[in-house]
Design a protein around this motif. Structure first.
Motif, mmCIF file in Angstrom:
data_model
loop_
_atom_site.group_PDB
_atom_site.id
_atom_site.type_symbol
_atom_site.label_atom_id
_atom_site.label_comp_id
_atom_site.label_asym_id
_atom_site.label_seq_id
_atom_site.Cartn_x
_atom_site.Cartn_y
_atom_site.Cartn_z
ATOM 1 N N HIS A 98 0.863 -1.178 0.000
ATOM 2 C CA HIS A 98 0.000 0.000 0.000
ATOM 3 C C HIS A 98 0.901 1.231 0.000
ATOM 4 N N ALA A 99 0.813 1.990 -1.074
ATOM 5 C CA ALA A 99 1.644 3.182 -1.205
ATOM 6 C C ALA A 99 1.039 4.344 -0.426
ATOM 7 N N LYS A 100 1.899 5.300 -0.040
ATOM 8 C CA LYS A 100 1.437 6.444 0.755
ATOM 9 C C LYS A 100 0.630 7.429 -0.080
ATOM 10 N N SER A 101 0.851 7.406 -1.396
ATOM 11 C CA SER A 101 0.117 8.319 -2.269
ATOM 12 C C SER A 101 0.063 7.707 -3.661
ATOM 13 N N ALA A 102 -0.688 8.364 -4.544
ATOM 14 C CA ALA A 102 -0.804 7.861 -5.910
ATOM 15 C C ALA A 102 0.548 7.886 -6.620
ATOM 16 N N SER A 103 1.281 8.966 -6.432
ATOM 17 C CA SER A 103 2.585 9.045 -7.113
ATOM 18 C C SER A 103 3.542 8.011 -6.537
ATOM 19 N N ASP A 104 3.439 7.768 -5.220
ATOM 20 C CA ASP A 104 4.255 6.718 -4.607
ATOM 21 C C ASP A 104 3.891 5.348 -5.152
ATOM 22 N N ALA A 105 2.611 5.180 -5.500
ATOM 23 C CA ALA A 105 2.185 3.897 -6.073
ATOM 24 C C ALA A 105 2.922 3.641 -7.390
ATOM 25 N N GLY A 106 3.092 4.698 -8.161
ATOM 26 C CA GLY A 106 3.820 4.563 -9.419
ATOM 27 C C GLY A 106 5.272 4.169 -9.174
ATOM 28 N N ALA A 107 5.882 4.828 -8.218
ATOM 29 C CA ALA A 107 7.282 4.521 -7.891
ATOM 30 C C ALA A 107 7.412 3.104 -7.335
ATOM 31 N N ALA A 108 6.441 2.705 -6.510
ATOM 32 C CA ALA A 108 6.459 1.345 -5.943
ATOM 33 C C ALA A 108 6.330 0.302 -7.043
ATOM 34 N N ALA A 109 5.486 0.612 -8.021
ATOM 35 C CA ALA A 109 5.326 -0.317 -9.149
ATOM 36 C C ALA A 109 6.648 -0.489 -9.893
ATOM 37 N N ASP A 110 7.384 0.599 -10.040
ATOM 38 C CA ASP A 110 8.694 0.511 -10.710
ATOM 39 C C ASP A 110 9.664 -0.363 -9.929
ATOM 40 N N ILE A 111 9.647 -0.218 -8.606
ATOM 41 C CA ILE A 111 10.515 -1.053 -7.754
ATOM 42 C C ILE A 111 10.131 -2.525 -7.912
ATOM 43 N N CYS A 112 8.833 -2.776 -7.998
ATOM 44 C CA CYS A 112 8.366 -4.165 -8.158
ATOM 45 C C CYS A 112 8.817 -4.725 -9.510
ATOM 46 N N LYS A 113 8.844 -3.899 -10.524
ATOM 47 C CA LYS A 113 9.305 -4.368 -11.843
ATOM 48 C C LYS A 113 10.796 -4.711 -11.785
ATOM 49 N N THR A 114 11.548 -3.932 -11.060
ATOM 50 C CA THR A 114 12.977 -4.229 -10.877
ATOM 51 C C THR A 114 13.135 -5.552 -10.144
ATOM 52 N N PHE A 115 12.292 -5.765 -9.147
ATOM 53 C CA PHE A 115 12.302 -7.034 -8.421
ATOM 54 C C PHE A 115 12.102 -8.202 -9.382
ATOM 55 N N LEU A 116 11.160 -8.076 -10.283
ATOM 56 C CA LEU A 116 10.891 -9.167 -11.234
ATOM 57 C C LEU A 116 12.119 -9.447 -12.103
ATOM 58 N N THR A 117 12.763 -8.384 -12.555
ATOM 59 C CA THR A 117 13.969 -8.552 -13.370
ATOM 60 C C THR A 117 15.050 -9.290 -12.593
ATOM 61 N N ASN A 118 15.246 -8.884 -11.339
ATOM 62 C CA ASN A 118 16.273 -9.508 -10.503
ATOM 63 C C ASN A 118 15.938 -10.964 -10.192
ATOM 64 N N GLN A 119 14.677 -11.228 -9.913
ATOM 65 C CA GLN A 119 14.275 -12.598 -9.585
ATOM 66 C C GLN A 119 14.457 -13.509 -10.790
ATOM 67 N N LYS A 120 14.171 -12.990 -11.961
ATOM 68 C CA LYS A 120 14.327 -13.799 -13.178
ATOM 69 C C LYS A 120 15.802 -14.166 -13.368
ATOM 70 N N LYS A 121 16.663 -13.202 -13.144
ATOM 71 C CA LYS A 121 18.100 -13.457 -13.298
ATOM 72 C C LYS A 121 18.573 -14.482 -12.260
ATOM 73 N N ALA A 122 18.103 -14.313 -11.022
ATOM 74 C CA ALA A 122 18.497 -15.239 -9.960
ATOM 75 C C ALA A 122 18.034 -16.663 -10.286
ATOM 76 N N PHE A 123 16.839 -16.755 -10.843
ATOM 77 C CA PHE A 123 16.308 -18.060 -11.227
ATOM 78 C C PHE A 123 17.157 -18.683 -12.326
ATOM 79 N N GLU A 124 17.490 -17.874 -13.313
ATOM 80 C CA GLU A 124 18.279 -18.397 -14.447
ATOM 81 C C GLU A 124 19.668 -18.824 -13.982
ATOM 82 N N ASP A 125 20.220 -18.104 -13.007
ATOM 83 C CA ASP A 125 21.566 -18.424 -12.531
ATOM 84 C C ASP A 125 21.591 -19.679 -11.671
ATOM 85 N N ALA A 126 20.541 -19.865 -10.857
ATOM 86 C CA ALA A 126 20.634 -20.891 -9.825
ATOM 87 C C ALA A 126 19.681 -22.065 -9.999
#
Lengths: 166, 261
Positions: free
Chosen positions: A89-117
């Motif tokens: 739950h983001a503190k504001s609408a604009s924070d929700a956008g930023a949080a979504a970007d962080i979550c997209k980075t998480f997906l990229t990192n998790q995919k790489k970790a999966f491929e590596d290990a």
């Protein structure tokens, strides 16, 4: 002419209200833990889900704690299954956008970790990254690593709980 | 024999005996007898030093927690180590692998005695192993240093809380060589050396022991010795799985660098 101007002003005012409410079509007071409880109920796993704590959140979603005030993280207890659901739950609408970007980075990192290990051990799980997705419902940000079908179940569950007419 | 002759004979015998004792003393003190092999590791030392070979009875006290290299310790294909590690002494995840990341304390392993799935801490509480050797982190080598350290430390703390009497040994990660799964062994081994440094620091901080097994597994270039690398079978010469000769070397190192009080 006056009526036209009045109509335009009404539309503008309504739009401004909608924007300032951060997407007034969704509730903003539902605890993320309640959303998560219903969400994982739609995609049960034989081995169950583990809950990610604040350390998990901070390592996997860098800086998201600064812009969110609630989080709930669930990941498969069985290492062969990469099911993951995160609800913030983001503190504001604009924070929700930023949080979504962080979550997209998480997906990229998790995919790489999966491929590596784990890709050699669980190749059948790789397709879940094709359907991995981040969606925003008002101030709520949902990130999943699931099959397409399971992802739709989770998003539907969250959206149904947040719709204003509920 | 007269008294005088008897006394002379006795004196000669005593003198000869004395000379013999002196010579023996010289041999024992002056001439080096080789390395002193202690049978205990000083309690203040984090790194497990050389000990006597504590044998199969020592291995029987150990539970091995780790990823696929650990799982292979009791795999029937590895004939050179057959019988050295029983299946019920091997803890790993379903699918015979285990990844180290910040979620590891929530993830299940398969408790071999009952095939139940449970967390590592739950398994430790249930089994209370006398000795637990952890070999984890190769699957997780690309984590940030902070996450790697936090993940490993959280795991050690969880085990200590669940089973305070268990002697925990953090075993070094094993080196790799070029293979189907390792394209740049120099880079990977450099990374593993960094991580081993972290594991050793964690061992010191958490008052557990560190086993520097990697020191005997690598060749002069720092890569896994060829004969220690899996040459095929289900590991397909990937460069990071050990052969049965390699796993035997690991077990021999464990037996000769024992955690004994």
């Amino acid at each position: 002419m006056k009526k036209l101007v009045a109509l335009l002003l009404a539309i503008l005012t309504l739009s401004a209200l909608c924007i300032s409410c951060g997407g007034a079509s969704y509730k903003n007071d539902v605890p993320v833990t309640d959303l998560m409880k219903d969400a994982i109920h739609t995609v049960p796993l034989a081995g169950g889900y583990a809950g990610g704590d604040s350390a998990y959140r901070d390592f996997k979603f860098k800086n998201i704690a600064d812009i969110t005030d609630q989080y709930s993280i669930s990941y498969s207890k069985d290492g062969r299954n990469i099911n993951f659901i995160g609800i913030f739950h983001a503190k504001s609408a604009s924070d929700a956008g930023a949080a979504a970007d962080i979550c997209k980075t998480f997906l990229t990192n998790q995919k790489k970790a999966f491929e590596d290990a784990l890709a050699n051990y669980n190749p059948g799980e790789a397709d879940k990254f094709d359907s991995a997705e981040v969606r925003t419902f008002g101030n709520y940000v949902v990130v999943v690593i699931l099959t397409k079908s399971d992802a739709n179940k989770v998003f539907s569950s969250v959206e149904n709980n947040l719709k204003l007419d509920n | 024999m007269t008294d005088k002759k008897l006394w002379t004979s006795l004196s000669a015998a005593v003198a000869a005996l004395s000379v013999l004792c002196i010579v023996l003393l010289i041999v024992l003190i002056v001439i080096p007898s080789g390395e002193d092999i202690p049978t205990n590791n000083p309690s203040g030392s984090t790194v497990l030093g050389k000990t006597d070979d504590m044998g199969q009875s020592y291995l029987n006290k150990i539970v091995f927690l780790g990823d696929s290299n650990t799982a292979h310790l009791c795999h029937p294909s590895y004939s050179k180590i057959e019988g050295m590690v029983k299946e019920d002494r091997v803890w790993t995840g379903a699918g015979s692998t285990l990844m180290l990341d910040i979620g590891i304390t929530g993830r299940n392993i398969v408790y071999p005695e009952t095939n139940e799935s449970m967390t590592i801490a739950a398994a430790a509480a249930k089994k209370k192993p006398e000795i637990l050797v952890i070999t984890l982190g190769y699957n997780g080598k690309d984590l940030s240093d902070d996450e790697f350290i936090a993940s490993y430390e959280n795991l050690v703390k969880a085990i200590k809380e669940a089973s305070p009497s268990t002697k925990i040994i953090a075993q070094s990660l094993f080196p790799v060589r070029k293979g189907t799964g390792v394209s740049d062994p120099e880079k990977t081994n450099a990374r593993l050396n960094v991580l081993n440094g972290h594991i050793k620091d964690i061992a010191k901080k958490q008052d557990i022991k560190y086993l520097d097994t990697q020191s005997i597994l690598k060749d002069s270039s720092g890569a896994l010795k060829a004969e220690y690398s899996s040459q095929g079978g289900f590991s397909h010469e990937d460069g990071y799985h050990l052969s049965d000769i390699g796993l035997k070397a690991v077990l021999d190192y464990i037996k000769t660098h024992a955690y004994v009080d």
